[in-house]
Design an enzyme around this catalytic site. Sequence first.
Site, PDB file in Angstrom:
ATOM      1  N   PRO A   2      23.194  56.875  17.396  1.00  0.00           N
ATOM      2  CA  PRO A   2      22.108  57.838  17.563  1.00  0.00           C
ATOM      3  C   PRO A   2      20.880  57.492  16.733  1.00  0.00           C
ATOM      4  O   PRO A   2      20.893  57.606  15.524  1.00  0.00           O
ATOM      5  CB  PRO A   2      22.724  59.161  17.074  1.00  0.00           C
ATOM      6  CG  PRO A   2      24.173  58.982  17.237  1.00  0.00           C
ATOM      7  CD  PRO A   2      24.419  57.526  16.969  1.00  0.00           C
ATOM      8  N   GLU A   3      19.854  57.035  17.400  1.00  0.00           N
ATOM      9  CA  GLU A   3      18.558  56.960  16.763  1.00  0.00           C
ATOM     10  C   GLU A   3      17.769  58.107  17.368  1.00  0.00           C
ATOM     11  O   GLU A   3      18.315  58.908  18.120  1.00  0.00           O
ATOM     12  CB  GLU A   3      17.918  55.590  17.015  1.00  0.00           C
ATOM     13  CG  GLU A   3      18.772  54.464  16.404  1.00  0.00           C
ATOM     14  CD  GLU A   3      17.990  53.217  16.060  1.00  0.00           C
ATOM     15  OE1 GLU A   3      16.885  53.333  15.525  1.00  0.00           O
ATOM     16  OE2 GLU A   3      18.490  52.119  16.335  1.00  0.00           O
ATOM     17  N   ARG A 109      33.119  58.436  12.647  1.00  0.00           N
ATOM     18  CA  ARG A 109      32.853  57.842  11.334  1.00  0.00           C
ATOM     19  C   ARG A 109      32.435  58.845  10.274  1.00  0.00           C
ATOM     20  O   ARG A 109      32.294  58.510   9.114  1.00  0.00           O
ATOM     21  CB  ARG A 109      31.814  56.731  11.471  1.00  0.00           C
ATOM     22  CG  ARG A 109      32.497  55.409  11.799  1.00  0.00           C
ATOM     23  CD  ARG A 109      31.544  54.391  12.351  1.00  0.00           C
ATOM     24  NE  ARG A 109      31.692  54.307  13.804  1.00  0.00           N
ATOM     25  CZ  ARG A 109      31.172  53.360  14.550  1.00  0.00           C
ATOM     26  NH1 ARG A 109      30.430  52.436  13.991  1.00  0.00           N
ATOM     27  NH2 ARG A 109      31.363  53.333  15.832  1.00  0.00           N
TER      28      ARG A 109
END
Length: 274
Positions: A2-3, A109
Amino acid sequence: MPELPEVETTARGIRPSSLGRPIDRVVIRNASLRWPVPLHLTDILPGHAFTGLSRRGKYLLFQHPRGTLIIHLGMSGHLRVIPATKAAEKHDHIDIVMGIHCLRFNDPRRFGAMLWTESDPLQHPLLATLGPEPLEDGFDADYLLGRLRKKQIAIKLAIMDSHLVVGVGNIYANESLFLAGIHPQKPACDLTHPECTKLVDAIRRTLAAAIEAGGSSLRDYVQADGNKGWFQQQYRTYGRQDQPCHQCGDLIRLSRMGGRATYWCPHCQPFVAN
DNA sequence: CCACGCTCCTGCGCGC
DNA sequence: TGCGCGCAGGAGCGTG
């Protein structure tokens, strides 16, 4: 991962289905994200609906009558609205149940974050010092030149600093510098005004195109609606080491800057002093 | 203030 | 086939 485009895509994808639906309960299966998830969310959120959803940098802001829920997807986080009956799977850390719907946060993560504030969210310590939004008016060549003037660091590291401008992660930093024809190792303070103009334009075009495309995809990233993004198919440098540059045919090179993979075309992005 | 490196975490791809 | 390793990465934080 995700940017900014992925976060924006997520916001757009879940906005219609996550707002205006009274919250029945909150299930926290694993509060161990980047910072501990406030357990009292289970008491605070139910009884009201989210009233708005906005984005600041890569942070999602869910407005609620009692405060604001701040969510960061980290690098492997997903937010989806699914049927409340759907069984939880691995890494489904938090559910916000709204009738037959469920806003579910999954993050293998666990670099993500879920925070709560009852003050102005833009004044939250994590948000107050963020740089301008790259697609809004405050980000222009004059601003960039001014901020780079005293920076000795490489331009790639500079534009990846969210306190200078938000939303430029590793992928888009590489892509933007290629579009602007600027070598990633060039000292930030050496950029000329024309180069800043080019770079601002390149960052804007890169991010806008990615948003338009519905967000990039890397390995396990899936859009809010479950479809994979496809902007990655258009990468000009990222992940293309030793492959020919689409513009000139020279081989894309790979090195490491600040521990991050850095890709550039030695012909299109020459290392030139002014 | 600035620059830089460490750190969190899991899944995956690779070499042996 | 399995094991261990390196890598991926946002961004806060500590250090010099």
